[in-house]
Every structure is written in structure tokens, then in C-alpha cells.
Design a protein around this motif. Sequence first.
Motif, PDB file in Angstrom:
ATOM      1  N   MET A  12       0.796  -1.219   0.000  1.00  0.00           N
ATOM      2  CA  MET A  12       0.000   0.000   0.000  1.00  0.00           C
ATOM      3  C   MET A  12       0.836   1.281   0.000  1.00  0.00           C
ATOM      4  O   MET A  12       0.512   2.236  -0.704  1.00  0.00           O
ATOM      5  N   PRO A  13       1.936   1.375   0.771  1.00  0.00           N
ATOM      6  CA  PRO A  13       2.767   2.587   0.654  1.00  0.00           C
ATOM      7  C   PRO A  13       3.333   2.786  -0.748  1.00  0.00           C
ATOM      8  O   PRO A  13       3.462   3.929  -1.212  1.00  0.00           O
ATOM      9  N   LEU A  14       3.656   1.691  -1.419  1.00  0.00           N
ATOM     10  CA  LEU A  14       4.166   1.805  -2.777  1.00  0.00           C
ATOM     11  C   LEU A  14       3.074   2.236  -3.744  1.00  0.00           C
ATOM     12  O   LEU A  14       3.334   2.984  -4.694  1.00  0.00           O
ATOM     13  N   VAL A  15       1.850   1.754  -3.510  1.00  0.00           N
ATOM     14  CA  VAL A  15       0.726   2.199  -4.337  1.00  0.00           C
ATOM     15  C   VAL A  15       0.515   3.699  -4.174  1.00  0.00           C
ATOM     16  O   VAL A  15       0.290   4.428  -5.152  1.00  0.00           O
ATOM     17  N   ALA A  16       0.589   4.177  -2.933  1.00  0.00           N
ATOM     18  CA  ALA A  16       0.463   5.616  -2.694  1.00  0.00           C
ATOM     19  C   ALA A  16       1.595   6.381  -3.378  1.00  0.00           C
ATOM     20  O   ALA A  16       1.385   7.451  -3.968  1.00  0.00           O
ATOM     21  N   CYS A  17       2.801   5.817  -3.302  1.00  0.00           N
ATOM     22  CA  CYS A  17       3.950   6.459  -3.954  1.00  0.00           C
ATOM     23  C   CYS A  17       3.765   6.516  -5.463  1.00  0.00           C
ATOM     24  O   CYS A  17       4.171   7.480  -6.116  1.00  0.00           O
ATOM     25  N   LEU A  18       3.114   5.479  -6.018  1.00  0.00           N
ATOM     26  CA  LEU A  18       2.903   5.414  -7.459  1.00  0.00           C
ATOM     27  C   LEU A  18       2.117   6.615  -7.966  1.00  0.00           C
ATOM     28  O   LEU A  18       2.295   7.054  -9.106  1.00  0.00           O
ATOM     29  N   LEU A  19       1.249   7.156  -7.137  1.00  0.00           N
ATOM     30  CA  LEU A  19       0.423   8.298  -7.522  1.00  0.00           C
ATOM     31  C   LEU A  19       1.192   9.606  -7.496  1.00  0.00           C
ATOM     32  O   LEU A  19       0.711  10.611  -8.029  1.00  0.00           O
ATOM     33  N   CYS A  20       2.368   9.588  -6.888  1.00  0.00           N
ATOM     34  CA  CYS A  20       3.108  10.837  -6.665  1.00  0.00           C
ATOM     35  C   CYS A  20       4.322  10.999  -7.564  1.00  0.00           C
ATOM     36  O   CYS A  20       4.999  12.030  -7.500  1.00  0.00           O
ATOM     37  N   VAL A  21       4.645   9.997  -8.362  1.00  0.00           N
ATOM     38  CA  VAL A  21       5.858  10.057  -9.186  1.00  0.00           C
ATOM     39  C   VAL A  21       5.492   9.834 -10.651  1.00  0.00           C
ATOM     40  O   VAL A  21       4.428   9.311 -10.981  1.00  0.00           O
ATOM     41  N   GLU A  22       6.394  10.235 -11.512  1.00  0.00           N
ATOM     42  CA  GLU A  22       6.211  10.059 -12.944  1.00  0.00           C
ATOM     43  C   GLU A  22       7.513   9.584 -13.562  1.00  0.00           C
ATOM     44  O   GLU A  22       8.569   9.569 -12.931  1.00  0.00           O
ATOM     45  N   GLY A  23       7.434   9.184 -14.834  1.00  0.00           N
ATOM     46  CA  GLY A  23       8.617   8.798 -15.577  1.00  0.00           C
ATOM     47  C   GLY A  23       9.247   7.527 -15.056  1.00  0.00           C
ATOM     48  O   GLY A  23       8.566   6.584 -14.656  1.00  0.00           O
ATOM     49  N   ARG A  24      10.569   7.530 -15.001  1.00  0.00           N
ATOM     50  CA  ARG A  24      11.286   6.332 -14.585  1.00  0.00           C
ATOM     51  C   ARG A  24      11.025   5.932 -13.139  1.00  0.00           C
ATOM     52  O   ARG A  24      10.900   4.735 -12.854  1.00  0.00           O
ATOM     53  N   PRO A  25      10.920   6.888 -12.194  1.00  0.00           N
ATOM     54  CA  PRO A  25      10.560   6.473 -10.831  1.00  0.00           C
ATOM     55  C   PRO A  25       9.229   5.725 -10.772  1.00  0.00           C
ATOM     56  O   PRO A  25       9.083   4.782  -9.987  1.00  0.00           O
ATOM     57  N   ARG A  26       8.258   6.117 -11.582  1.00  0.00           N
ATOM     58  CA  ARG A  26       6.975   5.395 -11.602  1.00  0.00           C
ATOM     59  C   ARG A  26       7.169   3.965 -12.108  1.00  0.00           C
ATOM     60  O   ARG A  26       6.547   3.034 -11.593  1.00  0.00           O
ATOM     61  N   LEU A  27       8.015   3.810 -13.119  1.00  0.00           N
ATOM     62  CA  LEU A  27       8.300   2.467 -13.631  1.00  0.00           C
ATOM     63  C   LEU A  27       8.918   1.597 -12.540  1.00  0.00           C
ATOM     64  O   LEU A  27       8.555   0.420 -12.385  1.00  0.00           O
ATOM     65  N   ILE A  28       9.835   2.166 -11.773  1.00  0.00           N
ATOM     66  CA  ILE A  28      10.507   1.419 -10.715  1.00  0.00           C
ATOM     67  C   ILE A  28       9.500   0.983  -9.644  1.00  0.00           C
ATOM     68  O   ILE A  28       9.468  -0.182  -9.236  1.00  0.00           O
ATOM     69  N   VAL A  29       8.661   1.928  -9.194  1.00  0.00           N
ATOM     70  CA  VAL A  29       7.682   1.600  -8.158  1.00  0.00           C
ATOM     71  C   VAL A  29       6.673   0.581  -8.680  1.00  0.00           C
ATOM     72  O   VAL A  29       6.318  -0.375  -7.977  1.00  0.00           O
ATOM     73  N   ALA A  30       6.193   0.769  -9.906  1.00  0.00           N
ATOM     74  CA  ALA A  30       5.233  -0.179 -10.486  1.00  0.00           C
ATOM     75  C   ALA A  30       5.849  -1.570 -10.624  1.00  0.00           C
ATOM     76  O   ALA A  30       5.177  -2.584 -10.390  1.00  0.00           O
ATOM     77  N   SER A  31       7.129  -1.638 -10.979  1.00  0.00           N
ATOM     78  CA  SER A  31       7.804  -2.922 -11.107  1.00  0.00           C
ATOM     79  C   SER A  31       7.942  -3.603  -9.748  1.00  0.00           C
ATOM     80  O   SER A  31       7.795  -4.826  -9.631  1.00  0.00           O
ATOM     81  N   LEU A  32       8.220  -2.813  -8.719  1.00  0.00           N
ATOM     82  CA  LEU A  32       8.287  -3.380  -7.359  1.00  0.00           C
ATOM     83  C   LEU A  32       6.945  -3.991  -6.956  1.00  0.00           C
ATOM     84  O   LEU A  32       6.882  -5.112  -6.440  1.00  0.00           O
ATOM     85  N   ILE A  33       5.859  -3.243  -7.197  1.00  0.00           N
ATOM     86  CA  ILE A  33       4.525  -3.746  -6.855  1.00  0.00           C
ATOM     87  C   ILE A  33       4.207  -5.000  -7.663  1.00  0.00           C
ATOM     88  O   ILE A  33       3.664  -5.982  -7.130  1.00  0.00           O
ATOM     89  N   ALA A  34       4.535  -4.973  -8.952  1.00  0.00           N
ATOM     90  CA  ALA A  34       4.271  -6.130  -9.805  1.00  0.00           C
ATOM     91  C   ALA A  34       5.064  -7.347  -9.344  1.00  0.00           C
ATOM     92  O   ALA A  34       4.555  -8.475  -9.348  1.00  0.00           O
ATOM     93  N   GLY A  35       6.323  -7.144  -8.951  1.00  0.00           N
ATOM     94  CA  GLY A  35       7.132  -8.257  -8.450  1.00  0.00           C
ATOM     95  C   GLY A  35       6.583  -8.837  -7.166  1.00  0.00           C
ATOM     96  O   GLY A  35       6.564 -10.062  -6.972  1.00  0.00           O
ATOM     97  N   MET A  36       6.098  -7.979  -6.273  1.00  0.00           N
ATOM     98  CA  MET A  36       5.498  -8.451  -5.027  1.00  0.00           C
ATOM     99  C   MET A  36       4.214  -9.230  -5.305  1.00  0.00           C
ATOM    100  O   MET A  36       3.946 -10.265  -4.690  1.00  0.00           O
ATOM    101  N   THR A  37       3.421  -8.733  -6.257  1.00  0.00           N
ATOM    102  CA  THR A  37       2.193  -9.438  -6.632  1.00  0.00           C
ATOM    103  C   THR A  37       2.513 -10.793  -7.243  1.00  0.00           C
ATOM    104  O   THR A  37       1.842 -11.798  -6.967  1.00  0.00           O
ATOM    105  N   ALA A  38       3.551 -10.838  -8.083  1.00  0.00           N
ATOM    106  CA  ALA A  38       3.969 -12.100  -8.688  1.00  0.00           C
ATOM    107  C   ALA A  38       4.388 -13.103  -7.626  1.00  0.00           C
ATOM    108  O   ALA A  38       4.136 -14.306  -7.755  1.00  0.00           O
ATOM    109  N   CYS A  39       5.011 -12.628  -6.563  1.00  0.00           N
ATOM    110  CA  CYS A  39       5.428 -13.517  -5.473  1.00  0.00           C
ATOM    111  C   CYS A  39       4.216 -14.124  -4.783  1.00  0.00           C
ATOM    112  O   CYS A  39       4.180 -15.338  -4.517  1.00  0.00           O
ATOM    113  N   LEU A  40       3.211 -13.301  -4.502  1.00  0.00           N
ATOM    114  CA  LEU A  40       1.999 -13.808  -3.859  1.00  0.00           C
ATOM    115  C   LEU A  40       1.293 -14.832  -4.743  1.00  0.00           C
ATOM    116  O   LEU A  40       0.907 -15.913  -4.282  1.00  0.00           O
TER     117      LEU A  40
END
Length: 210
Positions: A12-40
Motif C-alpha cells: 500500500m505505501p508503494l501504491v500511494a507512492c505510485l500516484l506521486c511520481v512520474e517517468g522512470r521512478p513510476r516504472l521502478i515503483v510499479a515494477s516493485l509492486i508487480a514483483g510483489m504481486t507475482a510472489c503472492l
Amino acid sequence: MYAESAFLLVAMPLVACLLCVEGRPRLIVASLIAGMTACLLSAYVSASFAQMLGAPPDMATVEISPFVEEVMKLLIPLFYLAVMLPKSDNINLCFIFVAVGFATMESAFYLLDAGAAEPGILAMRGLSAAMMHLSCGLLMAFGFARVWQHSWLRIAGTVGLLSFAITYHALYNLFIAAGGAAYYAAIIMPLATLLILLSAQRITGMLKAD
């Protein structure tokens, strides 16, 4: 329910962060969330396969989990590549941070399953698993950027890279499960792999931001 709760608390903190960043930082945060989801999701899929096949825990750890986890991690960059048609450096970042997100969530699940332990043991286990997933991510990123430059090599190259990552992951799990000297070999293996990869000029350049 404990796994889902841990996932929500970390994500959830990463989801909130996703709303606050753009460009490459957004890609990094989205990839982190996607990797965590893939683990689950990998935990559910691996458990389902193990139950259907009647596999004992050792077999599931060495033969089922590496296959499921590496396929799940690969599907995210493939989806990103198909939908967004990103630059090569962005697809590299996607591979790397999907692996980081996966390793982060896996460590949280390990703590829930194993309970409290010596901080040194937890740090060694977490760092080793993170380096293993990062090694697979870097290997995939490094190879993917090259095989996808040639349309005739894409399918065979992707299957070959995935097979290598699955084998590497399975060896790591096998050494961890064996214990003793093999356990320490599993700790050293991803560290040595990362040092080799990061010593290459192209890999080092790949990790630098523009």
C-alpha cells in the motif's frame, strides 16, 4: 490470510507512492509492486501444482517453485514490452525491480512462516535470496536486450534465458535445502554471480540513470 495481510501492508505505501511520481521512478515503483504481486500469486500456483502432483516439500521446492516463480517474473516484463514498447534501458529496469519486489515479498513470507530468528540468520537469508533473484533478473535483462534485437531469435532466446534462470534458481533452492556446506555454497553463488555481472561494463552502464 497472513500472507495477504503482509502483502497489503507492504504494497500500500508503494501504491500511494505510485500516484506521486512520474517517468522512470513510476516504472521502478510499479515494477516493485508487480514483483510483489507475482510472489503472492506464485505461492498459490506452486501450492496448487504441488497438491495436484502430490509432490513432497523437497520436490516442490526444487522442481516446481523455480519454474513457477521465474515464469511469473518473466510475464511482467513481457506484458510491459508488448503494451508499452519501452526503450531497452526501461525494460532492463523492469526486470531488475520486479526481481527486487519479488525478493522483498518472499522475505516477508519467510518471516511469517519461520517466525523470529537470529537477526544475523535473517539478514543472511534475506540478502542471499535477494541476490539470487537479482542475479536471475540481471541475467534475463542482459540477455533479453540482445535476443529481442533479432526477430528470428526472440522465441528461442527467451525460452533459453528462462530455462537458464529456472535451472539457476533450482540449484540455489537445492543447495539451501541440502544444508551443511551446500548451504554456504548457496550463499556464495548469487554473490559471485552478481560480482561477475556487475564487473562487466555493459551491465554497469545498464544500471545507470540517464
